[in-house]
Design a protein around this motif. Structure first.
Motif, PDB file in Angstrom:
ATOM      1  N   HIS A   1       0.816  -1.219   0.000  1.00  0.00           N
ATOM      2  CA  HIS A   1       0.000   0.000   0.000  1.00  0.00           C
ATOM      3  C   HIS A   1       0.852   1.273   0.000  1.00  0.00           C
ATOM      4  CE1 HIS A   1      -3.425  -2.604   0.824  1.00  0.00           C
ATOM      5  NE2 HIS A   1      -2.774  -3.125   1.845  1.00  0.00           N
ATOM      6  N   ARG A   2       2.076   1.168  -0.494  1.00  0.00           N
ATOM      7  CA  ARG A   2       2.993   2.316  -0.415  1.00  0.00           C
ATOM      8  C   ARG A   2       2.458   3.537  -1.155  1.00  0.00           C
ATOM      9  NH1 ARG A   2       7.735   3.233   1.652  1.00  0.00           N
ATOM     10  NH2 ARG A   2       7.812   1.076   2.399  1.00  0.00           N
ATOM     11  N   ASP A   3       1.698   3.348  -2.228  1.00  0.00           N
ATOM     12  CA  ASP A   3       1.170   4.479  -3.000  1.00  0.00           C
ATOM     13  C   ASP A   3       0.032   5.197  -2.276  1.00  0.00           C
ATOM     14  OD1 ASP A   3       2.959   3.897  -5.018  1.00  0.00           O
ATOM     15  OD2 ASP A   3       1.529   2.689  -6.171  1.00  0.00           O
ATOM     16  N   ASN A   4      -0.509   4.587  -1.239  1.00  0.00           N
ATOM     17  CA  ASN A   4      -1.663   5.176  -0.551  1.00  0.00           C
ATOM     18  C   ASN A   4      -1.394   5.425   0.930  1.00  0.00           C
ATOM     19  OD1 ASN A   4      -3.463   4.890  -2.905  1.00  0.00           O
ATOM     20  ND2 ASN A   4      -3.298   2.696  -2.504  1.00  0.00           N
ATOM     21  N   LEU A   5      -0.126   5.570   1.304  1.00  0.00           N
ATOM     22  CA  LEU A   5       0.217   5.701   2.711  1.00  0.00           C
ATOM     23  C   LEU A   5      -0.396   6.946   3.348  1.00  0.00           C
ATOM     24  CD1 LEU A   5       3.952   4.535   2.884  1.00  0.00           C
ATOM     25  CD2 LEU A   5       1.892   3.316   3.625  1.00  0.00           C
ATOM     26  N   LEU A   6      -0.463   8.043   2.602  1.00  0.00           N
ATOM     27  CA  LEU A   6      -1.030   9.275   3.159  1.00  0.00           C
ATOM     28  C   LEU A   6      -2.502   9.078   3.513  1.00  0.00           C
ATOM     29  CD1 LEU A   6      -0.750  12.226   3.911  1.00  0.00           C
ATOM     30  CD2 LEU A   6      -1.236  12.836   1.536  1.00  0.00           C
ATOM     31  N   SER A   7      -3.247   8.439   2.627  1.00  0.00           N
ATOM     32  CA  SER A   7      -4.675   8.196   2.894  1.00  0.00           C
ATOM     33  C   SER A   7      -4.854   7.293   4.107  1.00  0.00           C
ATOM     34  CB  SER A   7      -5.337   7.552   1.665  1.00  0.00           C
ATOM     35  OG  SER A   7      -5.355   8.451   0.578  1.00  0.00           O
ATOM     36  N   TYR A   8      -4.043   6.246   4.199  1.00  0.00           N
ATOM     37  CA  TYR A   8      -4.152   5.338   5.339  1.00  0.00           C
ATOM     38  C   TYR A   8      -3.747   6.023   6.642  1.00  0.00           C
ATOM     39  CZ  TYR A   8      -5.031   1.397   2.230  1.00  0.00           C
ATOM     40  OH  TYR A   8      -5.583   0.541   1.309  1.00  0.00           O
ATOM     41  N   MET A   9      -2.753   6.899   6.558  1.00  0.00           N
ATOM     42  CA  MET A   9      -2.336   7.626   7.757  1.00  0.00           C
ATOM     43  C   MET A   9      -3.451   8.566   8.225  1.00  0.00           C
ATOM     44  SD  MET A   9      -0.029   7.908  10.000  1.00  0.00           S
ATOM     45  CE  MET A   9       1.151   6.858   9.140  1.00  0.00           C
ATOM     46  N   LEU A  10      -4.099   9.241   7.279  1.00  0.00           N
ATOM     47  CA  LEU A  10      -5.237  10.099   7.640  1.00  0.00           C
ATOM     48  C   LEU A  10      -6.334   9.283   8.304  1.00  0.00           C
ATOM     49  CD1 LEU A  10      -5.505  12.277   4.395  1.00  0.00           C
ATOM     50  CD2 LEU A  10      -4.817  13.077   6.646  1.00  0.00           C
ATOM     51  N   PHE A  11      -6.628   8.123   7.734  1.00  0.00           N
ATOM     52  CA  PHE A  11      -7.675   7.264   8.278  1.00  0.00           C
ATOM     53  C   PHE A  11      -7.353   6.822   9.703  1.00  0.00           C
ATOM     54  CE2 PHE A  11      -9.464   3.024   9.007  1.00  0.00           C
ATOM     55  CZ  PHE A  11     -10.818   3.266   8.785  1.00  0.00           C
ATOM     56  N   LEU A  12      -6.109   6.410   9.939  1.00  0.00           N
ATOM     57  CA  LEU A  12      -5.715   5.932  11.269  1.00  0.00           C
ATOM     58  C   LEU A  12      -5.761   7.043  12.310  1.00  0.00           C
ATOM     59  CD1 LEU A  12      -2.715   3.588  10.378  1.00  0.00           C
ATOM     60  CD2 LEU A  12      -4.986   2.910  11.187  1.00  0.00           C
ATOM     61  N   ARG A  13      -5.397   8.264  11.910  1.00  0.00           N
ATOM     62  CA  ARG A  13      -5.408   9.382  12.857  1.00  0.00           C
ATOM     63  C   ARG A  13      -6.830   9.802  13.223  1.00  0.00           C
ATOM     64  NH1 ARG A  13      -0.630   9.337  15.375  1.00  0.00           N
ATOM     65  NH2 ARG A  13       1.135   9.743  14.004  1.00  0.00           N
TER      66      ARG A  13
END
Length: 263
Positions: A165-177
């Motif tokens: 999921h390296r191309d979507n790390l920003l989206s996943y980080m937003l989701f986790l926060r």
């Protein structure tokens, strides 16, 4: 027999640099922690002279009553010592985030009580991103070696998931926060171990903590009537957080749809 002895000697020699490096990292970590405590104590000493009854409340808030009492003390001095009060909150906030110590939620609520909304939101997002990034760097210094030493298989599995999921790390980080699935301190400590780059981690933290921080800051406006930190979160605010969390994953779904059409 001699071959086995030579093999054991080689393994021992190879393991020594790793042990020395881990020990050195831990020494640096302790030194940074002690230095931070000294800086906190210095700020405490430089704060304007307080009454005895006020000084006992000048401490890190770990519950809503602590936050109330600290808020009352700081509010009395905020007009005359605005930047001193703000700098003190910033330093304590970054300290808690850096060393994964609970209490930053109460500082978010307290910021909403002391400052206007834009100032409080910028302060909380900045401190969260900077403190989390420092925690990330400390974990990269010492945590990576510890996890790989005691949990090598799990670390390898996590790293493989990150690669997918390296191309979507920003989206996943937003989701986790924005969601409570994983505590923030756990994300800060594990992110460098499993190979999350610093930029999406820091930027995702800055943006991702904004929606829950808005709720905490708004709750701070009624700090004197709150009985617990959960009073800041209503079902309406939780629903809004869920909406923002889902929206943060929209780019991921759009990319998958686009790739499916191209293929």
């Amino acid at each position: 027999m001699s071959g086995c002895v030579e093999k054991d000697v080689k393994q021992d020699v190879c393991s020594r640099p790793e042990e020395i490096s881990t020990r050195k990292s831990m020494v640096i970590l302790v030194a940074i922690f002690v230095s931070s405590l000294v800086a906190m104590f210095y700020v405490y000493l430089m704060f304007p002279e307080l009454d005895v009854s006020e000084r006992e409340h000048l401490r890190i808030p770990f519950d809503i009553e602590d936050a109330k009492q600290l808020g009352l003390v700081l509010d009395r001095y905020k007009d005359r010592y605005y930047f001193e009060v703000m700098f003190g909150i910033i330093l304590v906030y970054i300290f808690l985030q850096t060393f994964a110590i609970p209490g930053s939620l109460f500082l978010s609520i307290l910021s909403g009580f002391l400052f206007n909304f834009p100032t409080a939101l910028l302060l909380v997002c900045f401190c969260s991103a900077l403190g989390a990034s420092l925690c990330y760097l400390l974990s990269q210094l010492a945590g990576r070696r510890l996890v790989k030493k005691f949990l090598p298989e799990r670390a390898a599995t996590w790293s493989q998931q990150i690669e997918k999921h390296r191309d979507n790390l920003l989206s996943y980080m937003l989701f986790l926060r924005m969601t409570p699935f994983l505590p923030n301190w756990f994300i800060n400590l594990v992110a460098p171990v499993i190979g999350v780059p610093l930029f999406p981690f820091a930027f995702g933290t800055f943006l991702g903590v904004a929606p829950p921080s808005v709720i905490a800051i708004q709750g701070g406006k009624t700090l004197h009537t709150m009985t617990s930190s959960s009073d800041a979160f209503s079902w309406t605010s939780i629903c809004w957080l869920a909406v923002f969390a889902v929206l943060s994953l929209v780019p991921v779904f759009l990319k998958k749809q686009l790739r499916a059409k191209v293929e």
